[in-house]
Design an enzyme around this catalytic site. Structure first.
Site, PDB file in Angstrom:
ATOM      1  N   SER A 199       0.816  -1.221   0.000  1.00 40.78           N
ATOM      2  CA  SER A 199       0.000   0.000   0.000  1.00 40.78           C
ATOM      3  C   SER A 199       0.845   1.264   0.000  1.00 40.78           C
ATOM      4  CB  SER A 199      -0.938   0.010   1.218  1.00 40.78           C
ATOM      5  OG  SER A 199      -0.190   0.014   2.425  1.00 40.78           O
TER       6      SER A 199
ATOM      7  N   HIS B  73     -38.984  24.443 -10.431  1.00 46.30           N
ATOM      8  CA  HIS B  73     -39.119  23.578 -11.616  1.00 46.30           C
ATOM      9  C   HIS B  73     -38.384  24.162 -12.820  1.00 46.30           C
ATOM     10  CE1 HIS B  73     -42.301  21.444  -9.404  1.00 46.30           C
ATOM     11  NE2 HIS B  73     -42.762  22.647  -9.100  1.00 46.30           N
TER      12      HIS B  73
ATOM     13  N   SER C  69     -13.515  25.935 -28.238  1.00 49.11           N
ATOM     14  CA  SER C  69     -13.773  24.711 -28.990  1.00 49.11           C
ATOM     15  C   SER C  69     -12.691  24.525 -30.042  1.00 49.11           C
ATOM     16  CB  SER C  69     -15.141  24.794 -29.663  1.00 49.11           C
ATOM     17  OG  SER C  69     -15.275  23.811 -30.675  1.00 49.11           O
TER      18      SER C  69
ATOM     19  N   LYS D 241     -17.262  29.556 -29.519  1.00 48.71           N
ATOM     20  CA  LYS D 241     -17.593  28.937 -28.246  1.00 48.71           C
ATOM     21  C   LYS D 241     -16.758  29.476 -27.091  1.00 48.71           C
ATOM     22  CE  LYS D 241     -19.995  25.916 -27.548  1.00 48.71           C
ATOM     23  NZ  LYS D 241     -19.678  24.486 -27.724  1.00 48.71           N
TER      24      LYS D 241
ATOM     25  N   GLU E 101     -18.348  22.419 -15.369  1.00 47.75           N
ATOM     26  CA  GLU E 101     -18.731  21.084 -15.831  1.00 47.75           C
ATOM     27  C   GLU E 101     -17.873  19.999 -15.186  1.00 47.75           C
ATOM     28  OE1 GLU E 101     -18.471  21.391 -20.052  1.00 47.75           O
ATOM     29  OE2 GLU E 101     -20.327  22.535 -20.247  1.00 47.75           O
TER      30      GLU E 101
END
Length: 461
Positions: free
Chosen positions: A22, A155, A276, A282, A289
């Site tokens: 380990s 919502h 991009s 972009k 993310e």
């Protein structure tokens, strides 16, 4: 040869040794292993179990090993079974007689249990510092937007008017709870298992409380079986870290939406976005993310620990070696995400005008229109129905409540007067929500001050 090899007649298979080892991941606990060994040695000397000469050599040897590991003069042996065996073997090379006495009245079972507690104790403090920084960044952003009106959503549909400050402060409340959860975890984590031995303590006259005091731990564990086999604190910490990541992920989702062309509420600084490879227009919110994606990884770490522990009989089992990689991963991911997230929030630009425009077109003052009728003596359900009919009329005729002619209002209910326009103004709608916990600018400023006091108390606690 392994330090435990006396019982065995042949060397361990090389593949088994690699499988069993380990040190590739537990080497990060070297400081804490040395710290625990120093406290243990001091106790052995105090109790007369080892000599003062033994203690002097052990402490010097361990200090030298620590310094050499820190400055790179000593490298971890990849063939060592674990960090505990590596350090003990290295000490024994330097001081053969004293080094062999260090492990008196101790097992690797209680040793590793101690090391992991000491390590995670330090990591909690680091993570709390990062949470504090993120909360301060959110508060600083909120201070500049107590009058910035935006849509509040349910919502993911436009619901009622709030302020951007109110929205940001909701996340400060979440991260504050995360901070205090780590405090709670620390209370259960910061107790010493050392002295539990392999599972049944020892016949030596050790002083477990002395070791706990040396290590600034609050108490000892009072059942030796539990002392070597408990990993509740690791599961609790992993769960707390998963909660942090879940909150970061929720805010990430909103940031991703807000900086889209459809919302355009914010713009991320160029240093915290990417482009991009094929689409030159972009500007991608990759940090948000990635944080959202990494939250799944940390949440899974909790499941791994629970599943690992659920079938283990008392006391120690080798399965528990899996606790470290899993917990280390959760810690690493949180520490990776928090600083870059703070910087991203700190540098983002807020489009106040766009927020105002979206708020004006979403009928988010409909509840206030119904409240206006209630204040004129109407029952709420009747007021609700009338307002719903007004909204339907506006949609059919491409109108909004703020500019709908008074005669149209009166065609739905004669109690409407010119004061309805003041009552349904978005600014009025927000400013009148003065209840504690509400979005009114002065209420939000009060909430900010309250939170700043709470954070100050944490800093000085």
């Amino acid at each position: 040869m392994a330090l435990w090899a006396g019982r065995f007649k042949k060397e361990i298979n090389a593949n088994v040794n690699a499988f069993n080892s380990s040190i590739s991941f537990d080497a990060r606990m070297y400081k804490h292993d040395i710290m625990g060994s120093q406290a243990h040695a001091k106790m052995l000397a105090k109790q007369g179990i080892i000599s003062r000469q033994n203690l002097t050599e052990i402490l010097k040897g361990l200090n030298d090993i620590l310094c050499e590991l820190e400055n790179g003069d000593l490298l971890f042996d990849p063939h060592a079974e674990d960090i505990h065996m590596f350090i003990e073997a290295e000490l024994t090379k330097r001081y053969p007689e004293s080094g062999k006495k260090l492990h008196t009245a101790r097992s690797r079972n209680d040793q590793v249990a101690l090391d992991l507690r000491l390590y995670t104790r330090d990591e909690i403090k680091d993570i709390q510092g990062m949470l504090m920084e993120l909360m301060q960044v959110l508060i600083n952003q909120a201070k500049g937007h107590t009058h910035t009106i935006m849509c509040g959503y349910t919502h993911l549909q436009r619901a009622q008017p709030i302020t951007f400050a109110h929205h940001l402060m909701a996340y400060v409340e979440m991260f504050y709870r995360d901070y205090t959860r780590l405090d709670d975890c620390m209370k259960r984590l910061n107790v010493s298992p050392l002295g539990s031995g392999a599972l049944a303590t020892t016949t030596y006259p050790i002083d477990r409380h002395f070791v706990a005091q040396e290590l600034h731990m609050n108490d000892i564990m009072y059942n030796s079986l539990d002392g070597v086999s408990d990993r509740d604190y690791a599961i609790e910490l992993a769960n707390d870290l998963a909660m942090i990541m879940m909150h970061l992920s929720r805010l990430s989702e909103e940031i991703i939406l807000w900086c889209s062309w459809e919302f355009k509420y914010i713009e991320l600084d160029d240093a915290y976005a990417t482009g991009s490879s094929i689409m030159p227009q972009k500007k991608n919110p990759d940090i948000a993310e990635l944080v959202r994606g990494k939250s799944a990884r940390v949440i899974n770490d909790v499941s791994t620990l629970l599943t690992m522990m659920k079938g283990l009989p008392l006391a120690y089992n080798k399965d528990m070696q899996e606790d470290k990689e899993t917990l280390f991963d959760a810690i690493d991911q949180v520490k990776l995400c928090l600083p870059v997230f703070s910087d991203m929030i700190n540098t983002m630009k807020v489009n106040k005008q766009r927020m105002q425009e979206c708020a004006a077109k979403g009928f988010i003052n409909a509840t206030d229109c119904a409240d206006y009728l209630v204040k004129k003596g109407k029952a709420f359900r009747d007021a609700y129905k009338t307002t719903g009919q007004l909204v339907a009329y506006c949609i059919d005729h491409d109108e909004v409540l703020e500019t709908l002619p008074l005669d149209i209002y009166k065609s739905f209910d004669e109690v409407f007067e010119k004061d309805v326009y003041q009552a349904i103004s978005l600014l009025t709608c927000v400013e009148n929500r003065l209840v504690d916990g509400g979005p009114a600018p002065q209420t939000c400023q009060k909430a900010i001050k309250r939170m700043e006091k709470q954070l100050e108390a944490l800093n000085h606690g």
